[in-house]
Design an enzyme around this catalytic site. Sequence first.
Site, mmCIF file in Angstrom:
data_model
loop_
_atom_site.group_PDB
_atom_site.id
_atom_site.type_symbol
_atom_site.label_atom_id
_atom_site.label_comp_id
_atom_site.label_asym_id
_atom_site.label_seq_id
_atom_site.Cartn_x
_atom_site.Cartn_y
_atom_site.Cartn_z
ATOM 1 C CE LYS A 38 -2.439 -6.764 9.947
ATOM 2 N NZ LYS A 38 -2.116 -8.197 9.780
ATOM 3 N NE ARG A 128 1.960 -13.381 6.794
ATOM 4 C CZ ARG A 128 0.980 -12.569 7.168
ATOM 5 N NH1 ARG A 128 0.477 -11.704 6.301
ATOM 6 N NH2 ARG A 128 0.484 -12.614 8.370
ATOM 7 C CE1 TYR A 252 -7.412 13.771 -16.718
ATOM 8 C CE2 TYR A 252 -7.916 12.743 -14.606
ATOM 9 C CZ TYR A 252 -7.312 13.753 -15.340
ATOM 10 O OH TYR A 252 -6.614 14.730 -14.676
ATOM 11 C CG MET A 300 -4.358 11.833 -7.405
ATOM 12 S SD MET A 300 -2.739 12.552 -7.691
ATOM 13 C CE MET A 300 -2.129 11.597 -9.050
#
Length: 357
Positions: A38, A128, A252, A300
């Site tokens: 998956k 779940r 940053y 990023m």
Amino acid sequence: MKNNFPNSFAHIRLEAITRNIKKIKERTGGKKILSVVKCDAYRHGAAEVSKHIEEHIDWLAVATVDEGIELRMKGIKKPILIFGVPTYDNAAAYITHNLTATISHVTHFSILMDGTGYHLNFDTGMGRLGFSPEQREEVRTLAVMNQRLVCKGIYSHYATADDPGSDFATLQHKRFKSLLNSFSEVPLVHMSNTGAATNYPEFNHFDMVRTGLGMLGYNSGETRHHWLEHALTWKSVATQVRPIKKGDVVSYSSTWSCPEDGFLATIPVGYGDGIPRSLSNKLYVTIDEKQYPQVGNVTMDYIMVFLGDDKVPVGAEVTLLGGTSWNAYNWAEAAQTNVHEIFTNITPRVDKRYSND
Ligand SMILES: *Cc1c(COP(=O)(O)O)cnc(C)c1O
């Protein structure tokens, strides 16, 4: 997105995955193997991985119908179990693409189309998806009534098998075992994930073991099974190297200031590629077998690395994850998450390259 000019690539050793599968099979007494691919095989590439391991395994599983369709489109022939829930929208696709459904609710018996194969899912404590053990007789009756569908298996899922010695895992195991009396004619029984297979070799693993992370060379939780081989190494290059002076700040919010004159490398990968921003000022990367600290906030598209006195050349290879650098355990620990998430964070910007070793 097609990567014509990728800034980084994940090198995946396919035979390491095969060796891990064989070791997990050995450890569980030769049980059948279901490979969980998956989320694009935890970003290792579902089709490529599946194609390579296909002859050594018995089943594949993915989370969604779309993930199953993609594997069929790419020529994968093995039975594919969908963990997710059948809906009126996707019911026909199970037939069209020969996918095996999971029935985890009574409504699924009427949603699925004639001839669809399925596994029953019982919730023994995961909380779940799946039937509660008290529903066993009701579910059995529905299975018998719905001969238009084909029951191929029954499974459950551990919540706490990532760590050894869990009383709750033992309890789940017991609950599952006792409800199997009602399903003695179901041909395939499975419950163990990588955690159960590696941490609980003494458990009954029934007919088949489901492994996702384990075949990629890792396990979740506190214990580290070093007999598994890490399949993936993530690499990039230094795109800029420049002098930096004591007291200069980087990135940053200026969270890092340079302790002494030296060199700074800029690497063209950031949280847009899958480096968690929470690793800012924590991560180490390797250049030419030497570890250097990543400094300032992860951005990023870039991270910066302090090189001290080492003026490495522009274009130098940088290992971000695996090999001589931090492995995914180190990443997960520093980012306070699990190894699964470290891998699924890797985005399609990162190119994938495969080798048969
Ligand atoms: C994801 C998943 C697995 C695989 O878990 P690993 O820890 O990667 O082995 C097995 N079974 C189910 C139902 C899952 O959702």
